[in-house]
Structure formats: structure tokens, C-alpha cells
Design a protein around this motif. Structure first.
Motif, PDB file in Angstrom:
ATOM      1  N   GLU A 350     -68.703 -44.107  36.072  1.00  0.00           N
ATOM      2  CA  GLU A 350     -67.737 -43.267  36.781  1.00  0.00           C
ATOM      3  C   GLU A 350     -68.194 -41.815  36.814  1.00  0.00           C
ATOM      4  N   ARG A 351     -68.706 -41.322  35.684  1.00  0.00           N
ATOM      5  CA  ARG A 351     -69.204 -39.939  35.663  1.00  0.00           C
ATOM      6  C   ARG A 351     -70.387 -39.766  36.604  1.00  0.00           C
ATOM      7  N   LEU A 352     -71.266 -40.772  36.654  1.00  0.00           N
ATOM      8  CA  LEU A 352     -72.400 -40.702  37.567  1.00  0.00           C
ATOM      9  C   LEU A 352     -71.925 -40.574  39.018  1.00  0.00           C
ATOM     10  N   MET A 353     -70.879 -41.314  39.351  1.00  0.00           N
ATOM     11  CA  MET A 353     -70.410 -41.312  40.729  1.00  0.00           C
ATOM     12  C   MET A 353     -69.689 -40.015  41.074  1.00  0.00           C
ATOM     13  N   VAL A 354     -68.931 -39.484  40.131  1.00  0.00           N
ATOM     14  CA  VAL A 354     -68.306 -38.174  40.362  1.00  0.00           C
ATOM     15  C   VAL A 354     -69.391 -37.119  40.563  1.00  0.00           C
ATOM     16  N   GLY A 355     -70.394 -37.133  39.671  1.00  0.00           N
ATOM     17  CA  GLY A 355     -71.494 -36.184  39.815  1.00  0.00           C
ATOM     18  C   GLY A 355     -72.255 -36.381  41.107  1.00  0.00           C
ATOM     19  N   GLY A 356     -72.434 -37.647  41.517  1.00  0.00           N
ATOM     20  CA  GLY A 356     -73.123 -37.920  42.764  1.00  0.00           C
ATOM     21  C   GLY A 356     -72.400 -37.340  43.965  1.00  0.00           C
ATOM     22  N   MET A 357     -71.074 -37.464  43.996  1.00  0.00           N
ATOM     23  CA  MET A 357     -70.317 -36.916  45.130  1.00  0.00           C
ATOM     24  C   MET A 357     -70.337 -35.386  45.123  1.00  0.00           C
ATOM     25  N   VAL A 358     -70.368 -34.777  43.942  1.00  0.00           N
ATOM     26  CA  VAL A 358     -70.499 -33.312  43.877  1.00  0.00           C
ATOM     27  C   VAL A 358     -71.852 -32.888  44.448  1.00  0.00           C
ATOM     28  N   MET A 359     -72.914 -33.660  44.131  1.00  0.00           N
ATOM     29  CA  MET A 359     -74.235 -33.369  44.699  1.00  0.00           C
ATOM     30  C   MET A 359     -74.221 -33.474  46.217  1.00  0.00           C
ATOM     31  N   VAL A 360     -73.549 -34.502  46.734  1.00  0.00           N
ATOM     32  CA  VAL A 360     -73.472 -34.679  48.183  1.00  0.00           C
ATOM     33  C   VAL A 360     -72.744 -33.495  48.820  1.00  0.00           C
ATOM     34  N   ALA A 361     -71.611 -33.091  48.231  1.00  0.00           N
ATOM     35  CA  ALA A 361     -70.851 -31.953  48.764  1.00  0.00           C
ATOM     36  C   ALA A 361     -71.691 -30.681  48.725  1.00  0.00           C
ATOM     37  N   PHE A 362     -72.440 -30.486  47.641  1.00  0.00           N
ATOM     38  CA  PHE A 362     -73.308 -29.310  47.517  1.00  0.00           C
ATOM     39  C   PHE A 362     -74.354 -29.281  48.625  1.00  0.00           C
ATOM     40  N   ALA A 363     -75.017 -30.422  48.855  1.00  0.00           N
ATOM     41  CA  ALA A 363     -76.071 -30.471  49.871  1.00  0.00           C
ATOM     42  C   ALA A 363     -75.526 -30.158  51.251  1.00  0.00           C
ATOM     43  N   ILE A 364     -74.379 -30.756  51.591  1.00  0.00           N
ATOM     44  CA  ILE A 364     -73.814 -30.547  52.919  1.00  0.00           C
ATOM     45  C   ILE A 364     -73.378 -29.095  53.095  1.00  0.00           C
ATOM     46  N   ALA A 365     -72.814 -28.501  52.040  1.00  0.00           N
ATOM     47  CA  ALA A 365     -72.344 -27.122  52.135  1.00  0.00           C
ATOM     48  C   ALA A 365     -73.499 -26.127  52.230  1.00  0.00           C
ATOM     49  N   VAL A 366     -74.623 -26.427  51.569  1.00  0.00           N
ATOM     50  CA  VAL A 366     -75.765 -25.505  51.551  1.00  0.00           C
ATOM     51  C   VAL A 366     -76.589 -25.609  52.829  1.00  0.00           C
ATOM     52  N   ALA A 367     -76.598 -26.790  53.465  1.00  0.00           N
ATOM     53  CA  ALA A 367     -77.462 -27.013  54.627  1.00  0.00           C
ATOM     54  C   ALA A 367     -77.353 -25.936  55.703  1.00  0.00           C
ATOM     55  N   LEU A 464     -71.442 -25.010  61.875  1.00  0.00           N
ATOM     56  CA  LEU A 464     -70.577 -24.796  60.718  1.00  0.00           C
ATOM     57  C   LEU A 464     -69.358 -25.707  60.731  1.00  0.00           C
ATOM     58  N   VAL A 465     -68.774 -25.946  61.933  1.00  0.00           N
ATOM     59  CA  VAL A 465     -67.573 -26.778  61.994  1.00  0.00           C
ATOM     60  C   VAL A 465     -67.892 -28.257  61.797  1.00  0.00           C
ATOM     61  N   VAL A 466     -69.172 -28.603  61.713  1.00  0.00           N
ATOM     62  CA  VAL A 466     -69.552 -29.956  61.328  1.00  0.00           C
ATOM     63  C   VAL A 466     -69.776 -30.017  59.818  1.00  0.00           C
ATOM     64  N   PHE A 467     -70.594 -29.120  59.294  1.00  0.00           N
ATOM     65  CA  PHE A 467     -71.024 -29.228  57.899  1.00  0.00           C
ATOM     66  C   PHE A 467     -69.916 -28.890  56.895  1.00  0.00           C
ATOM     67  N   LEU A 468     -69.185 -27.831  57.119  1.00  0.00           N
ATOM     68  CA  LEU A 468     -68.200 -27.418  56.112  1.00  0.00           C
ATOM     69  C   LEU A 468     -67.060 -28.427  55.949  1.00  0.00           C
ATOM     70  N   PRO A 469     -66.474 -28.964  57.033  1.00  0.00           N
ATOM     71  CA  PRO A 469     -65.461 -30.016  56.825  1.00  0.00           C
ATOM     72  C   PRO A 469     -66.030 -31.256  56.140  1.00  0.00           C
ATOM     73  N   MET A 470     -67.279 -31.627  56.446  1.00  0.00           N
ATOM     74  CA  MET A 470     -67.865 -32.798  55.792  1.00  0.00           C
ATOM     75  C   MET A 470     -68.092 -32.548  54.307  1.00  0.00           C
ATOM     76  N   ALA A 471     -68.393 -31.323  53.942  1.00  0.00           N
ATOM     77  CA  ALA A 471     -68.512 -30.988  52.521  1.00  0.00           C
ATOM     78  C   ALA A 471     -67.163 -31.161  51.818  1.00  0.00           C
ATOM     79  N   CYS A 472     -66.085 -30.791  52.506  1.00  0.00           N
ATOM     80  CA  CYS A 472     -64.742 -30.973  51.935  1.00  0.00           C
ATOM     81  C   CYS A 472     -64.413 -32.458  51.782  1.00  0.00           C
TER      82      CYS A 472
END
Length: 490
Positions: A350-367, A464-472
């Protein structure tokens, strides 16, 4: 037929594998693992190669206007194939939908590769998608029946690793074949190759995973209601995609509301009937596993679809360089899947998956930081590698948890639900992102090809209106990942 089956001919279900003494490439599983991993590898190669050949095919067939339908036709029919495969595999075993799916997949490739006009090409893609939907669910059922629980993370990791080489080599190979032999051979070359690993795996599948699950009762008939719902979800998804595409065309915005509303009217009841009850309330256990798969895949794929376009139009990269900027992600995705496959990681899944989704959100927000000209392009490549690592952790784990929480006779239906959530989230979030992108002038970025030529530098908000909502959306997935615990189904 094994000795156990000869002594007990009345058993119609698969033989439970003996306690394994090795891994997925040990003597007991080597042939089966090689066969099904090779099938996944070749399907992955086709999936990554076809995008390179598609523009050339559409131009030669004078069907640029139908370009999007060549993709959506595959997706919409695959949804129907997934549901049918789940029903078929639960009632008669995965062998028939697997072989039927490979046959349809190959027939669709041949149809597209020999097409004389664009509508025939689109029809071939539709047949191919139906076959692909049958195959992916049948493979999950094979894993559920043929491998003990402790080996399932490893075979899922192998499936993920099968995408690494195709994601790097596929576009380059397809480009070379298209340039020197013609785009048709990108489609015609795969069917013959798929037959070999399937033939290798068939005896092992027949021995370990054929026939209905032995519950003491006769196999139930096909659930006609679910078949109707499957047809509704496929048609609804197609209408929704059509509405999103036409919404950006001049003078067609209001007309697009008609297919959009009709698509939503078909989708909502179909989704409610095909996914586990409580999925969209994130009920603990299986419903949250299915929901997380859609949230993770939809947010990531919707964002990734716009990365090459952003790099080409905003930073002046060639299409080849833009594609290679994502190549490292294939390696890190496989790495994340390998990490989750380790037995010692089970208590921390469960912790791995929570951390994995945080990584995904980080990547999308930084792109979208690369929209700032002073930010190096390699920043996106690095961030996307982090996001792919997170996806490897999450996607592999959702597959493992789904099989753990599913009764044997429900593995097909639940695997279909997982794949439907994945595919449906892709189309819904892609449609939403595409509509927002077009609304903010994104359709004009294609007017030029580089920043120097004036190709879209004035449209950063459209990205921006694609990446930022997907990060959320990905951050919502981190919360859903805290609700996956539930008692295993016996």
C-alpha cells in the motif's frame, strides 16, 4: 493430460499447480512463461510501432479526416472484447478467448495492411481491437489459474518488462520499415510472428488453465445483460470521442453536444453495471483497486499524449528527439514493476502504491516547466522517468491485488473490470484534456512546427490546462491507494 486428470476424469476444472520450487522461468513454468510473455512482447511492439506508420497510411489512403478514428476504433471494440473475454474465460477457461483473440488481432492487422481505402483500414483496426480486448483479459485469467499467488507479481513484472524494448525500438524499426518497405509491412509482419509463441504456450495453457473452474456446478450461461452493457460502453465511448474531436471544428461545437450527451447516456449505466459496486465511491478492497487502475492509467496517459506535441511545437525538437525524451521511462517502469514483484515488498504494497501515485503526480506537474525556455529539456525526461517508476509500482500492484481479491470463478469478470477501468479512464480523460486544449487555442499549435517558425509559442496555457488537472487526478489516486486493503476472496 496429467496423471491426476486420468485418475479423476470427472473433474472439468484446471489442475491446481503443485507447490513451485522455482520462479516463473523454472522447469514447471518455463514454457508457459516464455509463450505468454512473447505474446505480450509482440503485441507491445505492434502497439508502439503502429503510431509511426499511421500518418503515412492515412495520407496514402487519403483519409486524414478519419485519422483519429483509426485509434478510437481499436479502443471502442477492445472494451467489448474485454467483457466478452471475461464471461468466456470464467465459463469455459481462457484458452478459447485467447486463441480467438489472437486470430482476430492477426486478421485485423492483415485487413489494415491490405486496405485500399481508409474506411477498410479503420475496420481492420476495429477487428484488431476486439482481438486485443479478448487477449488481455484471457492472459490475466491464465496467470490467475496457472501460477500460485507468490509468483503472480513476478509474471506481472515480466509483462511490464516486455514493453521496454518495444517502447524504445518499435518506433525506430517501424520508421525504417515504412521508409524502405512501405507502411503496410508494419501491419503485415506481426501476425506470423505472434503464432509462434502462442503455439509454444498452448500445451501448457491447456494443461494448467483450460476448462471452467470446478465449483461442483455446471458452467453458467453467458450473462446477456453484461453483453448488452458491453456494447453500450463501446458505443458510448466511441460517441464521446467523436464529440470531443468535432468540438474543436469551426461551427461544429454545438452540434458535438448531441453525440456527447448520447455517449454519456450510454456510458453511465454501462459503467455502473460492469464495474464492481462501490467503485466510484472508492469502497475499500476490490472496488478501490479497480478505481485506482483507471485513475493512474487515465491521468498518466492523457498527460503523456501531449508531451511530444509540447516538445515539438514549444521547444523545437524533432519528432524523433521528442519520442526519445520518453525512452528512459520504459526502463524505470519495468524497474518499478520489478520492485513490487519482490516478496519482501508485500507488507509495504500500500505504501508503495501511495508513493507511486505521488511520483506520477510530480512528473505530470513538472512536465510543463519546459514551456519556460530557460528550463532544460532534459528536466522533462528526468521527471517522466520518475513518473514511469511510479506507474510500474502501481500498475503491477493493482494486477496482483485484483487476482488476490478475486474468487477463481470471478477472475475473468474482475480482470475485465480492471481493464475497462483502465481503458475507459483513458478515453474520458483524453477527451476532457483534448477539449480543454482546443478551447484554449491548442488546435493552432500545429500551424507551425517549431518555436522559431512561430508554431505555437503563444499557446502555453493550452498545455497547462491538460497537465495541471491531470496532476490533481493523480493526487486523488494517492488517496484511493490508501483504501485497497480488504479480505482476500476464498
Amino acid at each position: 493430460m496429467s496423471a491426476l486428470e486420468r485418475r479423476a476424469p470427472e473433474k472439468t476444472g484446471p489442475v491446481t499447480p503443485a507447490p513451485p520450487t522455482g520462479g516463473i522461468m523454472g522447469a514447471a513454468y518455463r514454457t508457459l512463461s516464455f509463450g505468454i510473455i512473447s505474446v505480450v512482447f509482440l503485441i507491445a511492439f505492434e502497439a508502439t510501432a503502429v503510431g509511426t506508420a499511421m500518418p503515412v497510411a492515412a495520407r496514402e489512403l487519403e483519409g486524414i479526416g478519419l485519422y483519429a478514428f483509426a485509434f478510437s476504433a481499436y479502443f471502442t471494440t477492445s472494451l467489448f472484447g474485454m467483457v466478452l473475454s471475461g464471461q468466456w474465460a470464467d465459463r469455459h477457461g481462457p484458452l478459447r478467448p485467447l486463441t480467438g483473440g489472437i486470430g482476430a488481432f492477426a486478421a485485423g492487422l492483415v485487413g489494415s495492411g491490405t486496405a485500399g481505402d481508409m474506411w477498410v483500414f479503420v475496420l481492420g483496426r476495429a477487428v484488431q481491437g476486439f482481438g486485443g480486448g479478448l487477449v488481455i483479459v484471457a492472459l490475466y485469467v491464465v496467470v490467475s489459474r496457472a501460477y500460485p499467488e507468490r509468483l503472480r507479481p513476478a509474471i506481472m513484472a515480466a509483462f511490464a518488462a516486455s514493453w521496454v524494448v518495444p517502447s524504445i525500438v518499435g518506433p525506430l524499426a517501424a520508421g525504417t520499415v515504412t521508409e524502405h518497405l512501405g507502411w503496410r509491412w508494419v501491419f503485415l509482419g506481426i501476425p506470423a510472428l505472434v503464432v509462434v509463441p502462442l503455439v509454444v504456450a498452448l500445451p501448457a495453457i491447456r494443461r494448467t488453465a483450460s476448462g471452467p473452474v470446478d465449483t461442483g456446478a455446471a458452467p453458467a450461461a453467458f450473462d446477456r445483460r453484461r453483453i448488452r452493457l458491453a456494447f453500450g460502453i463501446s458505443l458510448g465511448a466511441g460517441l464521446l470521442q467523436y464529440a470531443a474531436q468535432t468540438a474543436s471544428e469551426p461551427g461544429a461545437r454545438w452540434l458535438s453536444l448531441v453525440p456527447g450527451i448520447a455517449g454519456a447516456a450510454l456510458l453511465v449505466p454501462a459503467v455502473r453495471g460492469l464495474l464492481p459496486r462501490g467503485t466510484y465511491r472508492a469502497r475499500r478492497g476490490l472496488p478501490s483497486v479497480v478505481l485506482l487502475r483507471g485513475v493512474a492509467a487515465g491521468s498518466f496517459i492523457a498527460a503523456e499524449s501531449f508531451v511530444p506535441l509540447m516538445l515539438v511545437t514549444q521547444r523545437g525538437l524533432s519528432p524523433t528527439l521528442a519520442g526519445f525524451s520518453l525512452a528512459a521511462g520504459g526502463l524505470t517502469w519495468a524497474g518499478g514493476s520489478w520492485v513490487q514483484s519482490k516478496g519482501r515488498m508485500d507488507p509495504y504494497r500500500e505504501r508503495l502504491m501511495v508513493g507511486g501515485m505521488v511520483m506520477v503526480a510530480f512528473a505530470i506537474a513538472v512536465a510543463p516547466a519546459v514551456l519556460i525556455q530557460s528550463v532544460p529539456v532534459w528536466t522533462l525526461a528526468l521527471a517522466w522517468a520518475v513518473g514511469c517508476l511510479g506507474m510500474g509500482l502501481v500498475i503491477g500492484s493493482t494486477s496482483v491485488l485484483l487476482l488476490k481479491l478475486s474468487a477463481p470463478e470471478e477472475a475473468g469478470a474482475n480482470s475485465a473490470a480492471l481493464q475497462i477501468s483502465d481503458a475507459l479512464a483513458n478515453v474520458v480523460l483524453l477527451a476532457a484534456g483534448g477539449a480543454a486544449f482546443a478551447a484554449l487555442g491548442g488546435g493552432a499549435v500545429g500551424a507551425g512546427h517549431t518555436v522559431a517558425e512561430g508554431g505555437g509559442a503563444a499557446h502555453p496555457a493550452a498545455f497547462l490546462v491538460v497537465f495541471l488537472p491531470m496532476a490533481c487526478v493523480a493526487l486523488v489516486g494517492a488517496w484511493v491507494a490508501t483504501r485497497l486493503d480488504g479480505p482476500p476472496r476464498k
